[in-house]
Design a protein around this motif. Structure first.
Motif, PDB file in Angstrom:
ATOM      1  N   GLY A  26     -10.475  15.356   5.878  1.00  0.00           N
ATOM      2  CA  GLY A  26      -9.700  16.430   5.269  1.00  0.00           C
ATOM      3  C   GLY A  26     -10.402  17.767   5.387  1.00  0.00           C
ATOM      4  N   ILE A  27      -9.997  18.671   4.516  1.00  0.00           N
ATOM      5  CA  ILE A  27     -10.584  20.007   4.544  1.00  0.00           C
ATOM      6  C   ILE A  27     -11.898  20.040   3.773  1.00  0.00           C
ATOM      7  N   ASN A  28     -12.662  21.077   4.015  1.00  0.00           N
ATOM      8  CA  ASN A  28     -13.910  21.315   3.280  1.00  0.00           C
ATOM      9  C   ASN A  28     -14.924  20.185   3.420  1.00  0.00           C
ATOM     10  N   GLY A  29     -14.856  19.415   4.505  1.00  0.00           N
ATOM     11  CA  GLY A  29     -15.843  18.376   4.758  1.00  0.00           C
ATOM     12  C   GLY A  29     -15.611  17.066   4.038  1.00  0.00           C
ATOM     13  N   PHE A  30     -14.503  16.946   3.330  1.00  0.00           N
ATOM     14  CA  PHE A  30     -14.196  15.711   2.622  1.00  0.00           C
ATOM     15  C   PHE A  30     -13.540  14.689   3.540  1.00  0.00           C
ATOM     16  N   GLU A  31     -13.759  13.436   3.215  1.00  0.00           N
ATOM     17  CA  GLU A  31     -13.056  12.371   3.893  1.00  0.00           C
ATOM     18  C   GLU A  31     -12.828  11.217   2.923  1.00  0.00           C
ATOM     19  N   ALA A  32     -11.889  10.341   3.274  1.00  0.00           N
ATOM     20  CA  ALA A  32     -11.578   9.201   2.424  1.00  0.00           C
ATOM     21  C   ALA A  32     -11.232   8.021   3.309  1.00  0.00           C
ATOM     22  N   GLU A  33     -11.523   6.848   2.811  1.00  0.00           N
ATOM     23  CA  GLU A  33     -11.238   5.645   3.572  1.00  0.00           C
ATOM     24  C   GLU A  33     -10.305   4.731   2.791  1.00  0.00           C
ATOM     25  N   PHE A  34      -9.217   4.368   3.416  1.00  0.00           N
ATOM     26  CA  PHE A  34      -8.276   3.427   2.836  1.00  0.00           C
ATOM     27  C   PHE A  34      -8.772   2.010   3.110  1.00  0.00           C
ATOM     28  N   LYS A  35      -8.971   1.265   2.028  1.00  0.00           N
ATOM     29  CA  LYS A  35      -9.393  -0.129   2.155  1.00  0.00           C
ATOM     30  C   LYS A  35      -8.364  -0.994   1.452  1.00  0.00           C
ATOM     31  N   LYS A  36      -7.540  -1.632   2.235  1.00  0.00           N
ATOM     32  CA  LYS A  36      -6.461  -2.436   1.675  1.00  0.00           C
ATOM     33  C   LYS A  36      -6.993  -3.594   0.857  1.00  0.00           C
TER      34      LYS A  36
ATOM     35  N   PRO B 273       0.831  -1.215   0.000  1.00  0.00           N
ATOM     36  CA  PRO B 273       0.000   0.000   0.000  1.00  0.00           C
ATOM     37  C   PRO B 273       0.861   1.258   0.000  1.00  0.00           C
ATOM     38  N   PRO B 274       0.585   2.150  -0.917  1.00  0.00           N
ATOM     39  CA  PRO B 274       1.384   3.377  -1.011  1.00  0.00           C
ATOM     40  C   PRO B 274       0.858   4.447  -0.060  1.00  0.00           C
ATOM     41  N   TYR B 275       1.548   5.576  -0.030  1.00  0.00           N
ATOM     42  CA  TYR B 275       0.957   6.756   0.576  1.00  0.00           C
ATOM     43  C   TYR B 275      -0.113   7.245  -0.400  1.00  0.00           C
ATOM     44  N   LEU B 276      -1.208   7.736   0.124  1.00  0.00           N
ATOM     45  CA  LEU B 276      -2.365   8.084  -0.714  1.00  0.00           C
ATOM     46  C   LEU B 276      -2.795   9.518  -0.452  1.00  0.00           C
ATOM     47  N   PHE B 277      -3.161  10.193  -1.526  1.00  0.00           N
ATOM     48  CA  PHE B 277      -3.522  11.612  -1.423  1.00  0.00           C
ATOM     49  C   PHE B 277      -4.711  11.927  -2.316  1.00  0.00           C
ATOM     50  N   TRP B 278      -5.449  12.924  -1.912  1.00  0.00           N
ATOM     51  CA  TRP B 278      -6.436  13.553  -2.788  1.00  0.00           C
ATOM     52  C   TRP B 278      -6.110  15.042  -2.843  1.00  0.00           C
ATOM     53  N   TYR B 279      -6.076  15.534  -4.096  1.00  0.00           N
ATOM     54  CA  TYR B 279      -5.869  16.950  -4.338  1.00  0.00           C
ATOM     55  C   TYR B 279      -7.044  17.504  -5.126  1.00  0.00           C
TER      56      TYR B 279
ATOM     57  N   LEU C 294      -4.038  20.305  -1.365  1.00  0.00           N
ATOM     58  CA  LEU C 294      -4.179  19.024  -0.687  1.00  0.00           C
ATOM     59  C   LEU C 294      -5.483  18.977   0.097  1.00  0.00           C
ATOM     60  N   LEU C 295      -6.279  17.960  -0.172  1.00  0.00           N
ATOM     61  CA  LEU C 295      -7.518  17.752   0.580  1.00  0.00           C
ATOM     62  C   LEU C 295      -7.265  16.887   1.800  1.00  0.00           C
TER      63      LEU C 295
ATOM     64  N   ALA D 281     -17.352  22.282  -7.037  1.00  0.00           N
ATOM     65  CA  ALA D 281     -17.133  22.005  -8.449  1.00  0.00           C
ATOM     66  C   ALA D 281     -15.677  22.311  -8.812  1.00  0.00           C
ATOM     67  N   ALA D 282     -14.965  21.278  -9.240  1.00  0.00           N
ATOM     68  CA  ALA D 282     -13.530  21.402  -9.521  1.00  0.00           C
ATOM     69  C   ALA D 282     -13.050  20.070 -10.083  1.00  0.00           C
ATOM     70  N   GLU D 283     -11.738  20.000 -10.319  1.00  0.00           N
ATOM     71  CA  GLU D 283     -11.106  18.754 -10.755  1.00  0.00           C
ATOM     72  C   GLU D 283     -10.439  18.126  -9.539  1.00  0.00           C
ATOM     73  N   TYR D 284     -10.639  16.838  -9.370  1.00  0.00           N
ATOM     74  CA  TYR D 284     -10.074  16.138  -8.222  1.00  0.00           C
ATOM     75  C   TYR D 284      -9.101  15.064  -8.706  1.00  0.00           C
ATOM     76  N   PHE D 285      -7.944  15.053  -8.078  1.00  0.00           N
ATOM     77  CA  PHE D 285      -6.918  14.090  -8.446  1.00  0.00           C
ATOM     78  C   PHE D 285      -6.551  13.214  -7.252  1.00  0.00           C
ATOM     79  N   CYS D 286      -6.534  11.940  -7.488  1.00  0.00           N
ATOM     80  CA  CYS D 286      -6.001  10.989  -6.529  1.00  0.00           C
ATOM     81  C   CYS D 286      -4.533  10.762  -6.892  1.00  0.00           C
ATOM     82  N   ALA D 287      -3.682  10.640  -5.898  1.00  0.00           N
ATOM     83  CA  ALA D 287      -2.264  10.451  -6.171  1.00  0.00           C
ATOM     84  C   ALA D 287      -1.680   9.475  -5.165  1.00  0.00           C
ATOM     85  N   VAL D 288      -0.658   8.772  -5.605  1.00  0.00           N
ATOM     86  CA  VAL D 288       0.011   7.813  -4.731  1.00  0.00           C
ATOM     87  C   VAL D 288       1.511   8.055  -4.761  1.00  0.00           C
TER      88      VAL D 288
END
Lengths: 116, 115
Positions: free
Chosen positions: B59-69, B30-36, B46-47, B86-93
């Protein structure tokens, strides 16, 4: 905190001109800075990784002589697009990260480069 | 080599509706994981990030994410969409084994929020 400033935000110039873009970390020391290129409606493509005081590491396919990177201090990295041509037109974004442990990259606001 | 897949180049939701943006990675470790998030003609903000510990990350602005291995996923959610989302969202590892800390980005998902 963790503010990265990129300058200029927009450049329009003639073909054959060299253009320098600056990336500064304003409130932290960045041992590593990254340069990305983004085409319209596409993702970011890493061009090179820049470590302070050493030569940049370029990704495969990126011309070192075309895209000169200098990272002379812990707060400044520059990207120079040499003899720019229309195909070099793009959105260039830099990022910087703190050196200790794992820290995320913090991004500048990007530079829109248009070559006529 | 690491890769990131974002399902759906465009996601459209009504204001107030749940936002779900999908991200899957391909790595045995599992890598380090990010949402931008990226607004027009701007850099990335960075979110949230996951490096270790609790798998549900806020994260910020009410966002959250769950890592599921088990699912190699890191989906981004927000209970109630705002027009300003409304924007562009990028997931990054970033590969934990790579000392260069390079980021590999997904192709991005454009979030549209309908009034």
């Amino acid at each position: 905190g963790a503010v990265v400033s990129q300058h200029p935000s927009w450049v329009i110039c003639k073909s054959g001109t060299s253009v320098k873009i600056e990336c500064r970390s304003l409130d932290f020391q960045a041992t590593t800075m990254f340069w990305y290129r983004q085409f319209p409606k596409q993702s970011l493509m890493l061009m090179a990784t820049s470590n302070e005081g050493s030569k940049a590491t370029y990704e495969q396919g990126v011309e070192k002589d075309k895209f000169l990177i200098n990272h002379a201090s812990l707060t400044l990295s520059t990207l120079t697009v040499t003899s720019a041509h229309p195909e070099d037109s793009s959105f260039y974004i830099c990022s910087a990260r703190l050196g200790q442990g794992y820290q995320p990259q913090h991004f500048g606001d990007g530079t829109r480069l248009s070559i006529l | 080599a690491q890769s990131v897949t974002q399902l759906g180049s465009h996601v459209s939701v009504s204001e107030g509706a749940l936002v779900l943006l999908r991200c899957n990675y391909s790595s045995s470790v599992p890598p380090y994981l990010f949402w931008y998030v990226q607004y027009p003609n701007q850099g990335l903000q960075l979110l949230l990030k996951y490096t270790t510990g609790a798998t549900l990350v806020k994260g910020i602005n009410g966002f959250e994410a769950e890592f599921k291995k088990s699912e190699t996923s890191f989906h981004l959610t927000k209970p109630s969409a705002h027009m300003s989302d409304a924007a562009e969202y990028f997931c990054a590892v970033s590969d934990r084994r790579d000392s260069s800390y390079k980021l590999i980005f997904g192709s991005g998902t454009r979030l549209l929020v309908r009034p």
